[in-house]
Design a protein around this motif. Structure first.
Motif, mmCIF file in Angstrom:
data_model
loop_
_atom_site.group_PDB
_atom_site.id
_atom_site.type_symbol
_atom_site.label_atom_id
_atom_site.label_comp_id
_atom_site.label_asym_id
_atom_site.label_seq_id
_atom_site.Cartn_x
_atom_site.Cartn_y
_atom_site.Cartn_z
ATOM 1 N N PHE A 1 0.034 -0.894 -2.361
ATOM 2 C CA PHE A 1 -0.774 -1.174 -1.179
ATOM 3 C C PHE A 1 -1.385 -2.568 -1.268
ATOM 4 O O PHE A 1 -1.333 -3.351 -0.309
ATOM 5 C CB PHE A 1 -1.878 -0.130 -1.033
ATOM 6 N N LEU A 2 -1.960 -2.904 -2.419
ATOM 7 C CA LEU A 2 -2.571 -4.221 -2.580
ATOM 8 C C LEU A 2 -1.539 -5.345 -2.497
ATOM 9 O O LEU A 2 -1.885 -6.484 -2.168
ATOM 10 C CB LEU A 2 -3.319 -4.298 -3.912
ATOM 11 N N ALA A 3 -0.293 -5.023 -2.783
ATOM 12 C CA ALA A 3 0.785 -6.022 -2.724
ATOM 13 C C ALA A 3 1.423 -6.119 -1.343
ATOM 14 O O ALA A 3 2.369 -6.877 -1.155
ATOM 15 C CB ALA A 3 1.852 -5.688 -3.764
ATOM 16 N N SER A 4 0.898 -5.380 -0.391
ATOM 17 C CA SER A 4 1.513 -5.323 0.931
ATOM 18 C C SER A 4 0.735 -6.146 1.957
ATOM 19 O O SER A 4 -0.380 -6.605 1.708
ATOM 20 C CB SER A 4 1.577 -3.865 1.412
ATOM 21 N N ASP A 5 1.308 -6.283 3.140
ATOM 22 C CA ASP A 5 0.629 -6.966 4.245
ATOM 23 C C ASP A 5 -0.610 -6.199 4.695
ATOM 24 O O ASP A 5 -1.540 -6.792 5.256
ATOM 25 C CB ASP A 5 1.587 -7.125 5.429
ATOM 26 N N ARG A 6 -0.621 -4.897 4.479
ATOM 27 C CA ARG A 6 -1.754 -4.076 4.917
ATOM 28 C C ARG A 6 -3.044 -4.406 4.189
ATOM 29 O O ARG A 6 -4.138 -4.102 4.674
ATOM 30 C CB ARG A 6 -1.422 -2.589 4.744
ATOM 31 N N ALA A 7 -2.934 -5.049 3.037
ATOM 32 C CA ALA A 7 -4.110 -5.380 2.229
ATOM 33 C C ALA A 7 -4.470 -6.860 2.338
ATOM 34 O O ALA A 7 -5.085 -7.423 1.439
ATOM 35 C CB ALA A 7 -3.864 -5.008 0.773
ATOM 36 N N ALA A 8 -4.116 -7.479 3.448
ATOM 37 C CA ALA A 8 -4.277 -8.924 3.595
ATOM 38 C C ALA A 8 -5.725 -9.396 3.533
ATOM 39 O O ALA A 8 -5.982 -10.566 3.246
ATOM 40 C CB ALA A 8 -3.640 -9.381 4.913
ATOM 41 N N TYR A 9 -6.694 -8.513 3.805
ATOM 42 C CA TYR A 9 -8.096 -8.912 3.837
ATOM 43 C C TYR A 9 -8.859 -8.395 2.623
ATOM 44 O O TYR A 9 -10.083 -8.455 2.569
ATOM 45 C CB TYR A 9 -8.752 -8.411 5.131
ATOM 46 N N ILE A 10 -8.132 -7.899 1.632
ATOM 47 C CA ILE A 10 -8.749 -7.419 0.393
ATOM 48 C C ILE A 10 -8.429 -8.421 -0.708
ATOM 49 O O ILE A 10 -7.265 -8.616 -1.066
ATOM 50 C CB ILE A 10 -8.222 -6.029 -0.004
ATOM 51 N N SER A 11 -9.437 -9.083 -1.225
ATOM 52 C CA SER A 11 -9.212 -10.047 -2.300
ATOM 53 C C SER A 11 -10.478 -10.202 -3.123
ATOM 54 O O SER A 11 -11.598 -10.006 -2.635
ATOM 55 C CB SER A 11 -8.782 -11.405 -1.728
ATOM 56 N N GLY A 12 -10.302 -10.542 -4.385
ATOM 57 C CA GLY A 12 -11.424 -10.716 -5.289
ATOM 58 C C GLY A 12 -12.090 -9.423 -5.717
ATOM 59 O O GLY A 12 -13.224 -9.436 -6.197
ATOM 60 N N GLN A 13 -11.362 -8.306 -5.592
ATOM 61 C CA GLN A 13 -11.957 -6.995 -5.866
ATOM 62 C C GLN A 13 -11.432 -6.386 -7.166
ATOM 63 O O GLN A 13 -10.315 -6.653 -7.585
ATOM 64 C CB GLN A 13 -11.678 -6.032 -4.711
ATOM 65 N N VAL A 14 -12.268 -5.539 -7.764
ATOM 66 C CA VAL A 14 -11.862 -4.708 -8.896
ATOM 67 C C VAL A 14 -11.919 -3.270 -8.415
ATOM 68 O O VAL A 14 -13.001 -2.754 -8.107
ATOM 69 C CB VAL A 14 -12.788 -4.908 -10.106
ATOM 70 N N ILE A 15 -10.777 -2.639 -8.317
ATOM 71 C CA ILE A 15 -10.695 -1.282 -7.782
ATOM 72 C C ILE A 15 -10.297 -0.338 -8.916
ATOM 73 O O ILE A 15 -9.220 -0.471 -9.495
ATOM 74 C CB ILE A 15 -9.669 -1.199 -6.634
ATOM 75 N N SER A 16 -11.165 0.601 -9.210
ATOM 76 C CA SER A 16 -10.886 1.546 -10.287
ATOM 77 C C SER A 16 -10.267 2.817 -9.737
ATOM 78 O O SER A 16 -10.616 3.283 -8.642
ATOM 79 C CB SER A 16 -12.162 1.875 -11.070
ATOM 80 N N ILE A 17 -9.342 3.364 -10.484
ATOM 81 C CA ILE A 17 -8.678 4.629 -10.125
ATOM 82 C C ILE A 17 -8.855 5.547 -11.332
ATOM 83 O O ILE A 17 -8.160 5.400 -12.337
ATOM 84 C CB ILE A 17 -7.211 4.396 -9.715
ATOM 85 N N ASN A 18 -9.851 6.462 -11.241
ATOM 86 C CA ASN A 18 -10.276 7.144 -12.475
ATOM 87 C C ASN A 18 -10.708 8.592 -12.291
ATOM 88 O O ASN A 18 -11.327 9.160 -13.184
ATOM 89 C CB ASN A 18 -11.422 6.351 -13.107
ATOM 90 N N GLY A 19 -10.411 9.221 -11.152
ATOM 91 C CA GLY A 19 -10.768 10.622 -10.993
ATOM 92 C C GLY A 19 -12.253 10.891 -10.966
ATOM 93 O O GLY A 19 -12.701 11.949 -11.399
ATOM 94 N N ALA A 20 -13.036 9.906 -10.499
ATOM 95 C CA ALA A 20 -14.508 10.005 -10.369
ATOM 96 C C ALA A 20 -15.250 9.902 -11.692
ATOM 97 O O ALA A 20 -16.395 10.340 -11.803
ATOM 98 C CB ALA A 20 -14.920 11.284 -9.634
ATOM 99 N N MET A 21 -14.628 9.286 -12.700
ATOM 100 C CA MET A 21 -15.317 9.087 -13.980
ATOM 101 C C MET A 21 -16.547 8.185 -13.791
ATOM 102 O O MET A 21 -17.558 8.369 -14.464
ATOM 103 C CB MET A 21 -14.377 8.464 -15.000
ATOM 104 N N ILE A 22 -16.433 7.207 -12.905
ATOM 105 C CA ILE A 22 -17.565 6.325 -12.590
ATOM 106 C C ILE A 22 -17.634 6.135 -11.079
ATOM 107 O O ILE A 22 -16.659 6.357 -10.372
ATOM 108 C CB ILE A 22 -17.452 4.938 -13.276
#
Length: 239
Positions: free
Chosen positions: A218-239
């Motif tokens: 998703f982040l590598a697609s055109d759909r994510a064109a306005y998302i930049s400079g972010q740290v997105i965690s994928i962790n099952g709600a650990m944090i």
């Protein structure tokens, strides 16, 4: 067809990312350091599924060798999608951590990021479209006992990505980090058993490499064109 390079593409998360990017119609360059045979196997799966790919081998910590390999790859055209996934662990509590353990982990995750990304930036800029995704870790956000080196390298990667995002934003190039939690790969075998995972992860399971790959795609697609400079965690709600 855009060309994508995935460093560490022969590992669990890396292979899933490679397959997903290929399914999205990209030509995927699957990188390995010493495991070229595994990278070839990932490419074979991609081609069997109707996708396009090739395997390449170089040491991301060797600046000259990396530059030579990237120069050869760029002869076929710019690489517009870069997934910096190469990384290693060398765990020890800090009082007992050797200088070699510190250097090796920082070298792959942080110096490897520079060695791969910097030569690809100008060709990407000329196309006025690009996606850079750095694969980090929840350890780079929260820290983790026994991983001062790994946490430091990943946290530095977050800051580097944020700064690079500012530099490249006007040319339609995004830079983000994905920070997985506990993911079901060979790397966690012997480290987390089912009971430990249930205690640590509110969702009471390990994530799947394909779930990380979906986020990266998703982040590598055109759909994510306005998302930049972010740290997105994928962790099952650990944090």
């Amino acid at each position: 067809m855009k060309r994508a390079l995935v460093t560490g593409g022969s590992g669990g998360i890396g292979a899933a990312i490679c397959k997903r990017l290929a399914a999205d119609g990209h030509h995927v360059i699957v990188h390995a350091n010493r495991s070229l045979g595994k990278a070839d196997a990932v490419v074979a799966e991609i081609v069997a599924a109707g996708g396009s790919g090739e395997a390449v081998s170089f040491d991301v910590t060797d600046r000259a060798a990396t530059a030579a390999a990237l120069t050869a790859l760029l002869e076929a055209g710019p690489i517009q999608i870069l997934i910096n996934n190469a990384g290693i662990h060398s765990d020890a509590v800090f009082p007992g951590m050797s200088g070699e353990q510190w250097d090796s982990v920082v070298d792959v995750s942080l110096n490897g990021f520079f060695n791969v990304t910097q030569p690809l930036t100008m060709p990407m800029l000329r196309t006025r479209w690009g996606r850079i995704v750095n694969i980090s870790s929840i350890a780079g956000i929260t820290g983790n006992r026994g991983q001062v080196n790994y946490s430091a390298a990943k946290a530095a990667l977050h800051a580097a990505g944020k700064s690079l995002a500012l530099e490249l934003a006007s040319r339609n190039i995004t830079v983000n980090a994905v920070a997985p939690g506990i993911i079901a790969t060979d790397m966690i075998e012997g480290t987390f058993d089912a009971d430990a995972i249930k205690k640590l992860v509110p969702m009471q399971r390990a994530g799947q490499p394909e779930e990380v790959a979906d986020l990266v795609a998703f982040l590598a697609s055109d759909r994510a064109a306005y998302i930049s400079g972010q740290v997105i965690s994928i962790n099952g709600a650990m944090i």
